[in-house]
Design a protein around this motif. Structure first.
Motif, short mmCIF file in Angstrom:
data_model
loop_
_atom_site.label_atom_id
_atom_site.label_comp_id
_atom_site.label_asym_id
_atom_site.label_seq_id
_atom_site.Cartn_x
_atom_site.Cartn_y
_atom_site.Cartn_z
N PHE A 35 -3.44 5.19 1.06
CA PHE A 35 -2.96 6.22 2.06
C PHE A 35 -3.14 7.38 1.35
CE2 PHE A 35 -0.36 2.51 2.72
CZ PHE A 35 -0.34 2.45 4.45
N LYS A 94 3.00 -6.78 1.05
CA LYS A 94 2.33 -8.01 2.18
C LYS A 94 2.34 -7.46 3.61
CE LYS A 94 6.55 -9.97 1.21
NZ LYS A 94 6.87 -8.76 0.20
N SER A 95 2.78 -6.42 3.95
CA SER A 95 2.91 -6.21 5.39
C SER A 95 1.76 -5.31 5.61
CB SER A 95 4.14 -4.96 6.21
OG SER A 95 5.07 -6.38 5.72
N ALA A 143 -2.24 0.48 -1.75
CA ALA A 143 -1.30 -0.30 -1.33
C ALA A 143 -1.88 -1.65 -0.88
CB ALA A 143 -0.75 0.16 -0.01
N SER A 197 -2.75 7.90 7.91
CA SER A 197 -3.06 8.79 7.07
C SER A 197 -3.12 7.31 6.08
CB SER A 197 -1.23 8.77 6.58
OG SER A 197 -0.04 7.88 6.59
N SER A 231 9.34 -7.21 -2.30
CA SER A 231 9.70 -6.24 -1.45
C SER A 231 8.89 -5.37 -1.92
CB SER A 231 10.62 -6.06 -0.39
OG SER A 231 10.77 -4.67 -0.13
#
Ligand SMILES: Nc1ncnc2c1ncn2[C@@H]1O[C@H](COP(=O)(O)OP(=O)(O)O)[C@@H](O)[C@H]1O
Ligand code: SF4
Ligand SMILES: [Mg+2]
Lengths: 332, 310
Positions: free
Chosen positions: A20, A51-52, A27, A65, A47
């Motif tokens: 990003f 993963k997402s 990420a 972005s 978290s």
């Protein structure tokens, strides 16, 4: 829990990297994994571990972005190099995704039927009647009673569990070969969680789909997945079958995660829970990103990034001191 | 939905009653009394008394209000003092012009605002975005009459593309005459709507349900219109409804600048002439018009957003 069905992988992710802000924030960092036909792969980590973003990058679903590089092999093609029109055929038609919060992922102002139908319109040749029939069939399939009436309703008129069923119905409308499920049960209470997971597994069998299941809950992994990949700070640090990894974690982070899983009949054992939190993207420590939180860390860990090494086919780990970790045994 | 509409229509009754009370009170608070307006400044007391008796102004306020409500209910708004015509005739003559001007302006405002809001939102931070926003900022800070005069000078007097005033004969000619005034009137509303919609789109475009819609492989146009625009419009429609009153008051100025024989001009003339039956009748008509517009925007809102309780 069945063993790994080792056939030709349906999805082959190679060196997936997602950044990003003009590449400043990474990420997802050089992530590779495969998913076999009919297999459920668990993508695990605290978290913020990426993963997402990993899951969304598979179908290039990142904001403007963001930038995704690497290779995602699917049916002989690289999804990351596809033209947009081809990509749209894959999205929803061959690979579907369900999100963590059904309340925010369903469009609040459209009736459920419209949200199912638009998927059918995009990917099937069904006519109006065919789409209506298929929508009712899908509602039955995911266990929503009184389909004809409920199709006319809006998302806010459903309970949390029913809403997640609606999202699954939408995702499965056009018979995808792969389901990407991003913490599909995290927002639900425990009994509903089990129902939804069971539904996903049943549908996997019925429709012979593969599933990538993102979760931070190792209990969910143990109950549903064939294989697992553990992520930390954007990298995969350990992979293997669920039974292998639970029996003998090779990475200190995996061991820590396993240590904080509540066991049947006992209170959540916090003996091994990991201190601290994962680093934000702009402050990932040099060397092994986990080293500040690691009880096994040595000088090498602070200097170099440990490479992900294959132990056997499908079993890999990225830890300099895995011998010590293994010697310490599994906390489960 | 039908019962919701019925309920909202019922709610119009107290609204209209309230409008009547306010109008009734306002007219009686206006400086100068009707008798001297009719008779001129050198009226003798006896005549003033006679006129007041004729108009019923000597009776108690409550009785006057009762009479007032009754005559309004039967469609009798009295006669104009100066024009010697029934107020209803005047309104029927002039109000449609204003309504047409306002509707045109509203349409033009929407037609300008929606696509530009999209451009600005989808290319936020780029030159396109700043150009659109800058242009509207200028428009927003320019008084209506000034903008009207500029358009009039350039497109009317200099280029002769449009007439410099009046209303014309026949529908098409009317539209032609009203075009410049409508653009004038539309500009600031358009700027307000554009700003609101731009930020609404930005707020929605990365929403989870938009991501989910993309993950279904929908065409970008479908995602944009069905998922992004529809949700973004909810707040913009509310703002649009609230702006109708402002638009109508802007119409008064615009009609003056462009010499259009609408209700706005009639209102201004009547206030100056202390033609209070006309002022009263027009105020009621305009207030009811605004209430009905609110009702319509409410209905659009319910249609756009099913979560709004019915
Ligand atoms: N659009 C974005 N812009 C910048 N950073 C992002 C964006 N999306 C996610 N991130 C960052 O990427 C990291 C991984 O996020 P995510 O994949 O959502 O983690 P997980 O799903 O494992 O909880 C987080 O640090 C998050 O802040
Ligand atoms: S590489 Fe070092 S710091 Fe990282 S998990 Fe292994 S022992 Fe701990
Ligand atoms: Mg996540």
């Amino acid at each position: 829990m069945s063993g790994p069905k080792t056939t030709e992988p349906v999805l082959d992710v190679r060196n997936l990297t997602a950044t990003f802000g003009d590449g400043e924030l990474t990420a997802v960092n050089d992530v590779s994994f495969t998913v076999g036909s009919g297999e459920v792969l668990g993508l695990v980590g605290e978290s913020g571990s990426g993963k997402s973003v990993t899951l969304r990058s598979i179908i290039r679903l990142v904001p403007a972005s963001g930038d995704v590089s690497g290779e995602v092999r699917w049916q002989g093609q690289n999804i990351l190099a596809m033209r947009d029109a081809e990509l749209r055929g894959v999205r929803g038609g061959q690979i579907s995704m369900i999100f963590q919060e059904p309340m925010s992922a369903l469009n609040p102002v459209l009736p459920v039927f419209t949200q199912i139908e638009e998927n059918l319109k995009a990917h099937t040749d069904l006519d109006g009647n065919g789409r209506r029939a298929r929508a009712r069939e899908l509602m039955d399939m995911v266990g929503i009673p009184d389909a004809a009436r409920r199709l006319k309703e809006f998302p806010h008129q459903f309970s949390g569990g029913m809403r997640q069923r609606v999202m699954i119905a939408i995702a499965l409308a056009s018979n995808p070969r792969l389901l990407l499920a991003d913490e599909p049960t995290t927002a639900l209470d425990v009994t509903i969680q089990d129902q939804i997971l069971k539904l996903i597994l049943d549908l996997r069998d019925e429709l012979s789909m593969s599933v990538v299941l993102v979760t931070h809950d190792l209990g969910v992994v143990a109950a549903t997945c064939d294989r697992m990949a553990v992520m930390y700070a954007g990298r995969i640090v350990e992979t293997g079958t669920v039974s292998e990894v639970f029996a003998q974690p090779n990475h200190a982070y995996t061991r820590g995660l396993l240590g904080s899983v509540p066991h049947a009949g006992t209170e959540r054992s916090r003996l091994l829970s990991i201190d601290g939190t994962p680093p934000p993207l702009d402050r990932i420590p040099p060397g092994c990103a986990f080293n500040p939180r690691c009880e096994f860390a040595t000088d090498a860990c602070r200097a170099t990034v440990p490479p992900l090494q294959d132990l056997s086919p499908g079993r890999s780990v990225a830890c300099f001191n895995r011998d010590s970790v293994v010697a310490a045994g599994s906390p489960v | 939905m039908a019962s919701y509409i019925a309920r909202r229509l019922l709610q119009l009754i107290p609204t209209v009653l309230f409008i009547l009370i306010v109008v009734f009170a306002l007219v009686r608070l206006l400086p100068g009394d009707p008798a001297s307006a009719i008779l001129g400044d050198r009226a003798v007391d006896a005549d003033v008394e006679r006129i007041n008796r004729e108009l019923g102004l000597d009776r108690p306020l409550v009785v006057q209000f009762g009479v007032f409500v009754k005559s309004v209910a039967t469609g009798d708004l009295g006669d104009s003092i100066h024009l010697k015509l029934p107020v209803t005739t005047l309104i029927a003559d002039r109000l449609p012009v204003t309504i047409m001007l306002t509707v045109m302006a509203a349409l033009i405002a929407v037609v300008m605002a929606v696509p530009l809001a999209f451009v600005a939102a989808l290319r936020r931070g780029t030159a396109a975005d700043s150009t659109v926003r800058g242009a509207f900022q200028v428009g927003l800070s320019m008084p209506v009459f000034y903008l009207g005069l500029i358009l009039l000078t350039v497109f009317g007097a200099k280029l002769r593309w449009f007439p410099v005033g009046g209303y014309g004969e026949g529908f098409v000619d009317n539209l032609y005459h009203l075009f410049l005034p409508a653009v004038t009137l539309a500009f600031s509303l358009s700027a307000i709507l554009m700003r609101n919609l731009r930020s609404a789109i930005i707020g929605v475009i990365d929403a989870e349900y938009v991501q989910f819609a993309r993950s279904k492989g929908l065409a970008p146009k479908l995602v944009l219109f069905r998922h992004v625009l529809r949700n973004a419009l909810i707040s913009t429609v509310a703002l649009f409804g609230l702006s109708i009153g402002t638009l109508l008051s802007g119409a008064v100025i615009t009609e003056t600048v462009f010499a259009i024989p609408g209700a706005g001009r009639l209102m201004v003339d009547s206030i100056y002439g202390r033609d209070y039956p006309v002022v009263q009748g027009l105020t009621i008509a305009l207030a009811v018009l605004v209430s009905v517009t609110f009702l319509l925007t409410d209905l659009v809102q319910v249609w756009l957003d099913p979560r709004v309780s019915r």
